[in-house]
Scaffold this active site. Structure first.
Site, PDB file in Angstrom:
ATOM      1  N   SER A 202     -73.419 115.823  15.124  1.00  0.00           N
ATOM      2  CA  SER A 202     -72.605 116.829  16.237  1.00  0.00           C
ATOM      3  C   SER A 202     -73.195 118.120  16.150  1.00  0.00           C
ATOM      4  O   SER A 202     -74.467 117.907  16.406  1.00  0.00           O
ATOM      5  CB  SER A 202     -71.079 117.042  15.816  1.00  0.00           C
ATOM      6  OG  SER A 202     -70.292 117.670  16.781  1.00  0.00           O
ATOM      7  N   ASP A 272     -70.634  92.071  28.118  1.00  0.00           N
ATOM      8  CA  ASP A 272     -71.845  92.189  26.805  1.00  0.00           C
ATOM      9  C   ASP A 272     -71.903  90.810  26.462  1.00  0.00           C
ATOM     10  O   ASP A 272     -72.710  90.632  25.491  1.00  0.00           O
ATOM     11  CB  ASP A 272     -71.588  93.219  25.979  1.00  0.00           C
ATOM     12  CG  ASP A 272     -70.264  93.149  25.469  1.00  0.00           C
ATOM     13  OD1 ASP A 272     -69.782  91.813  24.904  1.00  0.00           O
ATOM     14  OD2 ASP A 272     -69.804  94.432  24.837  1.00  0.00           O
ATOM     15  N   ASP A 276     -64.630  91.223  22.143  1.00  0.00           N
ATOM     16  CA  ASP A 276     -64.437  91.627  20.748  1.00  0.00           C
ATOM     17  C   ASP A 276     -63.688  92.930  20.866  1.00  0.00           C
ATOM     18  O   ASP A 276     -63.484  93.661  19.630  1.00  0.00           O
ATOM     19  CB  ASP A 276     -65.574  91.682  19.914  1.00  0.00           C
ATOM     20  CG  ASP A 276     -66.738  92.406  20.494  1.00  0.00           C
ATOM     21  OD1 ASP A 276     -66.598  93.080  21.594  1.00  0.00           O
ATOM     22  OD2 ASP A 276     -67.858  92.675  20.052  1.00  0.00           O
ATOM     23  N   VAL A 278     -64.770  95.558  22.053  1.00  0.00           N
ATOM     24  CA  VAL A 278     -65.860  96.715  22.288  1.00  0.00           C
ATOM     25  C   VAL A 278     -66.745  96.463  23.562  1.00  0.00           C
ATOM     26  O   VAL A 278     -67.306  95.427  23.796  1.00  0.00           O
ATOM     27  CB  VAL A 278     -66.795  96.584  21.010  1.00  0.00           C
ATOM     28  CG1 VAL A 278     -67.999  97.766  21.124  1.00  0.00           C
ATOM     29  CG2 VAL A 278     -66.109  96.513  19.761  1.00  0.00           C
ATOM     30  N   ASP A 455     -69.037 108.311  22.910  1.00  0.00           N
ATOM     31  CA  ASP A 455     -68.684 109.518  22.402  1.00  0.00           C
ATOM     32  C   ASP A 455     -67.872 110.253  23.514  1.00  0.00           C
ATOM     33  O   ASP A 455     -68.530 110.489  24.661  1.00  0.00           O
ATOM     34  CB  ASP A 455     -70.030 110.229  22.235  1.00  0.00           C
ATOM     35  CG  ASP A 455     -69.871 111.514  21.344  1.00  0.00           C
ATOM     36  OD1 ASP A 455     -68.923 112.208  21.797  1.00  0.00           O
ATOM     37  OD2 ASP A 455     -70.518 111.898  20.583  1.00  0.00           O
ATOM     38  N   HIS A 501     -67.054 110.155  18.695  1.00  0.00           N
ATOM     39  CA  HIS A 501     -68.021 111.305  18.342  1.00  0.00           C
ATOM     40  C   HIS A 501     -68.253 111.473  16.671  1.00  0.00           C
ATOM     41  O   HIS A 501     -67.080 111.753  15.861  1.00  0.00           O
ATOM     42  CB  HIS A 501     -67.412 112.389  18.841  1.00  0.00           C
ATOM     43  CG  HIS A 501     -68.277 114.008  18.530  1.00  0.00           C
ATOM     44  ND1 HIS A 501     -69.600 114.095  18.895  1.00  0.00           N
ATOM     45  CD2 HIS A 501     -67.976 114.975  17.581  1.00  0.00           C
ATOM     46  CE1 HIS A 501     -70.121 115.230  18.490  1.00  0.00           C
ATOM     47  NE2 HIS A 501     -69.128 115.670  17.884  1.00  0.00           N
TER      48      HIS A 501
END
Ligand SMILES: *[C@@H]1O[C@H](CO)[C@@H](O)[C@H](O)[C@H]1NC(C)=O
Ligand SMILES: *[C@@H]1O[C@H](CO)[C@@H](O)[C@H](O)[C@H]1NC(C)=O
Ligand SMILES: *[C@@H]1O[C@H](CO)[C@@H](O)[C@H](O)[C@H]1NC(C)=O
Ligand SMILES: *[C@@H]1O[C@H](CO)[C@@H](O)[C@H](O)[C@H]1NC(C)=O
Ligand SMILES: *[C@@H]1O[C@H](CO)[C@@H](O)[C@H](O)[C@H]1NC(C)=O
Ligand SMILES: *[C@@H]1O[C@H](CO)[C@@H](O)[C@H](O)[C@H]1NC(C)=O
Ligand SMILES: *[C@@H]1O[C@H](CO)[C@@H](O)[C@H](O)[C@H]1NC(C)=O
Ligand SMILES: *[C@@H]1O[C@H](CO)[C@@H](O)[C@H](O)[C@H]1NC(C)=O
Ligand SMILES: *[C@@H]1O[C@H](CO)[C@@H](O)[C@H](O)[C@H]1NC(C)=O
Ligand SMILES: *[C@@H]1O[C@H](CO)[C@@H](O)[C@H](O)[C@H]1NC(C)=O
Ligand SMILES: *[C@@H]1O[C@H](CO)[C@@H](O)[C@H](O)[C@H]1NC(C)=O
Ligand SMILES: *[C@@H]1O[C@H](CO)[C@@H](O)[C@H](O)[C@H]1NC(C)=O
Length: 589
Positions: A202, A272, A276, A278, A455, A501
């Protein structure tokens, strides 16, 4: 800019206690006189005058260390504070250092990054690596104040000393002084290498980039996560979501946006190759998924009393907590709600349609767009995130106010103008996007840069753009293949699938790297260059799974629902991550 100060090494020769034997105890070296003798002499580090009489040193045994997170390990170290002033200036900078006991010292120096507007105030982060660490007051009492609290002396008057110290100078000086001190403290011979590391995420990622850019010869390895760099664009971007809502005159209930995000994740997860939970390929989601398909889906969120601790962006704000009530939200996703989400993911353009900035990847949470419930009117209203609003008031308008009170008469063009003002004004202090890293690269430095692909605070594409800038600026004449290979010898960039993030994402149970320092130490000290990044899944169906993440610009593609994925070259995907910013006349790196 700073001069290389090779004279520093000469200062080491001062009579220090020889500690080559592991029988030397902490008590032997942890004395005021040993630290005083190890201080760089005035004149050896140009512009830095050490004040020997202000040195403190005390041995601490088996104390529970601050470290990061809730770790309860105990540590033993020498707690040192030193004080210096800038030649002729009369200011006071206090730096604390934590020296491991001689038997634990592994010839390393470690700098930890801070976050928000705060530099790290903990010097002990390096102890687990056998490293000396430091933390600096930066000349503005940074242990007690965050930089945004001191950036203005008053309306219209910028504290440039604090700005440069926060921007890059304080950490660079801390490292320079700290390395000389380390050599003297342990009585190292002048040719002993002190491996010097940086690690942060960050603003800590930005601070790390500032060190690589401005103090490159001082560092051997830097790990920078989700850097909050390209500071002006990045901070004003925090106002963009509110601007979209005002422009489209639609203030979605937070639950509607949550539903849009959840439905996007569900729809794009399989693209993708593995279902899963994600989105490992937000680029495929961006290229193949139409948010409009969510219109009409129903959402429901229960009523809730929530206590917010604040963004933690400023020390002062973090102290207070606020409690707010949100009513039950029950409805269906509207075309207006989708239009808001789409405009946010598309990013800021001026009224001529020229792009000014990039945005969060599709499927990232839309936290900046959260509206506020008014129990008076019973409606959802504009809530300007203070991360962005405070930047505009203090850094652009130079008014000592904590946030914008409204966006009256503000347009997308105003946002571009605010970005441009901050961009130019802080070009050489906060912007932190110098793309020429030659001093760092030429002295053997290694850079491991990572960014959570989902993020919701600092766009992942922001990191991609910097990597592209470094590549094109440093290898202007090389073929694509040559520049890729040359760059990855010392600068590697990784997107973390699904991650938020500087951490995992409760909405996407994906992998996260937990081993970065071990990888970096191996790279720097043993020449073991990584080619993938070790990451571990910490929740969900695949909890415990190790994923060796793909190095940018290759992208993961799962073999149908298996536990293996390939790292593929995909031009259309890379193009979707590639931006130009014609809304600005000055090149944006
Ligand atoms: C360096 O200069 C400062 C004042 O500028 C002085 O107080 C200090 O004692 C000097 N340090 C050394 C190591 O001589
Ligand atoms: C610190 O802890 C170690 C290991 O538990 C122990 O041997 C040692 O005596 C302790 N030192 C002090 C000063 O308490
Ligand atoms: C380290 O020393 C400084 C200066 O004496 C002191 O203020 C600080 O509290 C000490 N830190 C710890 C962890 O004891
Ligand atoms: C979105 O998903 C999260 C977890 O997956 C869940 O807790 C939350 O209630 C969902 N929100 C909506 C509006 O569906
Ligand atoms: C929220 O707090 C109010 C006042 O304390 C209470 O009456 C109400 O039941 C709470 N609502 C929820 C959903 O917890
Ligand atoms: C939400 O609204 C729908 C339609 O009005 C209704 O059928 C449903 O029961 C409501 N759900 C909740 C949890 O209140
Ligand atoms: C600074 O400007 C703001 C906005 O105009 C005003 O509210 C505030 O009183 C000013 N502060 C001082 C010290 O003049
Ligand atoms: C917005 O613009 C209108 C019309 O130009 C003007 O009357 C008003 O004062 C402006 N408001 C603010 C807050 O600047
Ligand atoms: C790239 O090529 C130009 C023109 O041939 C040359 O002037 C320049 O020095 C080269 N740059 C690098 C970094 O090799
Ligand atoms: C991707 O392209 C680069 C540059 O053309 C090449 O060096 C690399 O081997 C390719 N990687 C894969 C996995 O095909
Ligand atoms: C990956 O990181 C985990 C967690 O730190 C570690 O246990 C494991 O040994 C690492 N695996 C590899 C292949 O480096
Ligand atoms: C993966 O599994 C999901 C169900 O979990 C299924 O819907 C999907 O078609 C499978 N994908 C592939 C590529 O086999």
């Amino acid at each position: 800019m700073r001069q290389p100060l090779f004279a520093a090494a000469a200062a080491l020769a001062i009579t220090a206690i020889a500690t080559n034997s592991t029988s030397t105890s902490l008590a032997d070296v942890c004395t005021v006189s040993n630290v005083q003798a190890a201080l760089p002499a005035n004149g050896t580090l140009l512009g830095i005058d050490l004040i020997p009489s202000a040195v403190t040193a005390s041995a601490l045994y088996n104390v529970s260390s601050g470290g990061t997170g809730a770790s309860t390990t105990t540590t033993t170290y020498c707690n040192v504070t030193i004080t210096y002033t800038h030649t002729g200036k009369g200011d006071t900078v206090v730096v604390k250092y934590a020296f491991p006991q001689p038997s634990d010292f592994e010839n390393r120096f470690y700098v930890a990054g801070g976050g928000g507007f705060s530099l790290s105030s903990d010097a002990t982060g390096g102890l687990t690596y056998g490293a000396v660490g430091g933390a600096t007051s930066a000349g503005y009492d940074a242990f007690d104040y965050s930089y945004d609290e001191v950036v203005l002396y008053g309306n219209g008057s910028i504290n440039w000393d604090a700005t440069y110290m926060f921007g890059y100078q304080a950490l660079g000086e801390m490292t320079q002084v700290g390395k000389v001190l380390t050599a003297g403290f342990y009585g190292l011979s002048s040719d002993t290498k002190i491996y010097t590391y940086y690690e942060g995420c960050s603003d800590g990622g930005r601070e790390g980039m500032s060190q690589v850019q401005r103090w490159g010869e001082e560092y051997d390895g830097a790990i920078t996560g989700a850097p909050a760099f390209r500071f002006a664009q990045q901070q004003v971007h925090h106002v963009f979501s509110s601007m979209v809502e005002q422009t489209l005159d639609y203030y979605p209930p937070p639950c509607e946006l949550d539903k849009i995000v959840n439905a996007t994740i569900a729809a794009c997860d399989p693209l993708d190759g593995r279902t899963d939970g994600v989105i490992s390929r937000t680029d495929l989601c961006m290229l193949n998924f139409n948010l409009s398909s969510i219109i009409g889906e129903s959402y429901y969120c229960a009523a809730e009393n929530s206590t917010s601790l604040g963004f933690g962006f400023s020390k002062r704000q973090a102290e207070g907590s606020t409690t707010s009530y949100t009513p039950a939200q029950n409805g269906t996703v509207t075309a207006e709600g989708v239009a808001v989400a789409q405009a946010i993911y598309d990013g800021l353009h001026n009224s001529d349609g020229d792009r000014a900035y990039l945005s969060w990847q599709i499927g990232s949470e839309l936290g900046d767009a959260a509206t506020e419930y008014s129990s008076t009117t019973g409606t959802w209203e504009l809530e300007i995130p203070s991360t962005g609003g405070e930047y505009v008031t203090k850094f652009v308008q130079l008014l000592d106010l904590d946030n914008l009170s409204n966006l009256d008469n503000v347009t997308y063009d105003t946002l571009v103008e605010w970005m441009n003002i901050g961009f130019v004004r802080y070009y050489d202090s906060l912007q932190t996007t110098l793309p020429d890293l030659t001093p760092f690269q030429a002295s053997g430095g290694k850079l491991l840069h990572y960014h959570g692909e989902s993020d919701p605070s600092i766009p992942a594409a922001s990191s991609v753009h910097y990597w592209q800038s470094v590549r094109s600026v440093m290898y202007p004449n090389a073929t694509a293949e040559e520049s890729l290979e040359a760059l990855s010898d010392w600068y590697q960039f990784y997107l973390i699938p699904g991650a938020a993030h500087c951490g995992t994402n409760s909405l996407q149970p994906g992998p996260y790297p937990e081993d970065n320092m071990a990888i970096m130490i191996d790279w720097v000290e043993n020449g073991v260059k990584p080619s993938r990044l070790n990451a571990t899944v910490s929740s969900g169906t695949y909890e415990g799974e190790t994923q060796m993440l793909c190095q940018w610009p290759t992208r993961p593609l799962w073999q149908s629902n298996s536990t293996t994925f390939d790292c593929v070259n995909d031009t259309a995907s890379i193009d979707s991550w590639t931006y130009t910013f014609p809304a600005f006349k000055v090149p944006v790196y």
